[in-house]
Design a protein around this motif. Structure first.
Motif, mmCIF file in Angstrom:
data_model
loop_
_atom_site.group_PDB
_atom_site.id
_atom_site.type_symbol
_atom_site.label_atom_id
_atom_site.label_comp_id
_atom_site.label_asym_id
_atom_site.label_seq_id
_atom_site.Cartn_x
_atom_site.Cartn_y
_atom_site.Cartn_z
ATOM 1 N N ASP A 24 0.836 -1.209 0.000
ATOM 2 C CA ASP A 24 0.000 0.000 0.000
ATOM 3 C C ASP A 24 0.868 1.256 0.000
ATOM 4 O O ASP A 24 0.564 2.229 -0.696
ATOM 5 N N ARG A 27 2.160 1.829 -3.479
ATOM 6 C CA ARG A 27 1.112 2.356 -4.358
ATOM 7 C C ARG A 27 0.939 3.857 -4.117
ATOM 8 O O ARG A 27 0.789 4.634 -5.057
ATOM 9 N N GLU A 34 -2.987 4.903 -2.111
ATOM 10 C CA GLU A 34 -2.646 3.499 -1.830
ATOM 11 C C GLU A 34 -3.707 2.523 -2.314
ATOM 12 O O GLU A 34 -3.463 1.319 -2.376
ATOM 13 N N GLN A 37 -5.265 0.530 -7.734
ATOM 14 C CA GLN A 37 -4.774 -0.777 -8.164
ATOM 15 C C GLN A 37 -3.965 -0.710 -9.453
ATOM 16 O O GLN A 37 -3.155 -1.594 -9.728
ATOM 17 N N ALA A 39 -1.591 1.132 -9.925
ATOM 18 C CA ALA A 39 -0.209 1.348 -9.502
ATOM 19 C C ALA A 39 0.444 0.074 -8.980
ATOM 20 O O ALA A 39 1.647 0.068 -8.691
ATOM 21 N N THR A 40 -0.320 -1.001 -8.883
ATOM 22 C CA THR A 40 0.205 -2.234 -8.285
ATOM 23 C C THR A 40 1.420 -2.800 -9.015
ATOM 24 O O THR A 40 2.392 -3.177 -8.355
ATOM 25 N N ALA A 43 4.346 -0.841 -7.950
ATOM 26 C CA ALA A 43 4.521 -1.028 -6.505
ATOM 27 C C ALA A 43 5.164 -2.378 -6.215
ATOM 28 O O ALA A 43 6.031 -2.486 -5.333
#
Length: 147
Positions: A24, A27, A34, A37, A39-40, A43
């Motif tokens: 989180d 992200r 955070e 998703q 950005a997962t 991340a």
């Protein structure tokens, strides 16, 4: 390993912050959100880079993310094997009703259908052993951190 709201970050916070890798957080660094998703993937790259750096040094590391997908767990096992480091799984065996109540009380509430979806993905201790996790602790049995 556990669904959102199961207590993973609460348990991780009992240990030194330098030990904890939190998806989180990465992200949020990537997308200022955070929960984003999209950005997962980046991340995860950040998490993997830091995980490799810590494992290369033999440092205790807590991966604070759901890890409910077999592929995610396999990746963690592969990294530990590459660096010849031991692994321990902590399975957050929290009843769905408790998870939903805890989730509702958080600053960042995850949608109920997502919490339920993730809770259904919770592996059993036997599944984790079959995947290659030699040691599995149930969060319900943990009472205090051991450095």
């Amino acid at each position: 390993m556990g669904s959102p709201g199961s207590g993973k970050s609460t348990l991780a916070a009992r240990y030194p912050s330098t030990w904890c890798l939190n998806l989180d957080t990465y992200r949020a660094l990537v997308a200022d959100d955070e929960t984003d998703q999209s950005a997962t993937p980046v991340a995860v790259q950040i998490q993997d880079l830091l995980l490799d750096a810590r494992l290369a040094r033999g440092l205790t590391t807590i991966v604070d993310s759901t890890n409910l997908r077999v592929a995610a767990r396999a990746g963690l096992l592969a990294r530990a094997a590459h660096w010849e480091r031991p692994v321990v799984a902590v399975l957050f065996d929290v009843p769905l009703a408790t998870v939903e109540a805890q989730n509702a009380g958080r600053d960042r509430v995850v949608r109920t259908h997502i919490v339920r979806k993730f809770h259904r993905l919770l592996p059993t201790v036997g599944q984790l052993h079959d995947e290659g996790w030699p040691t599995v602790h149930l969060a319900s049995t943990l009472t205090r951190p051991t450095p």
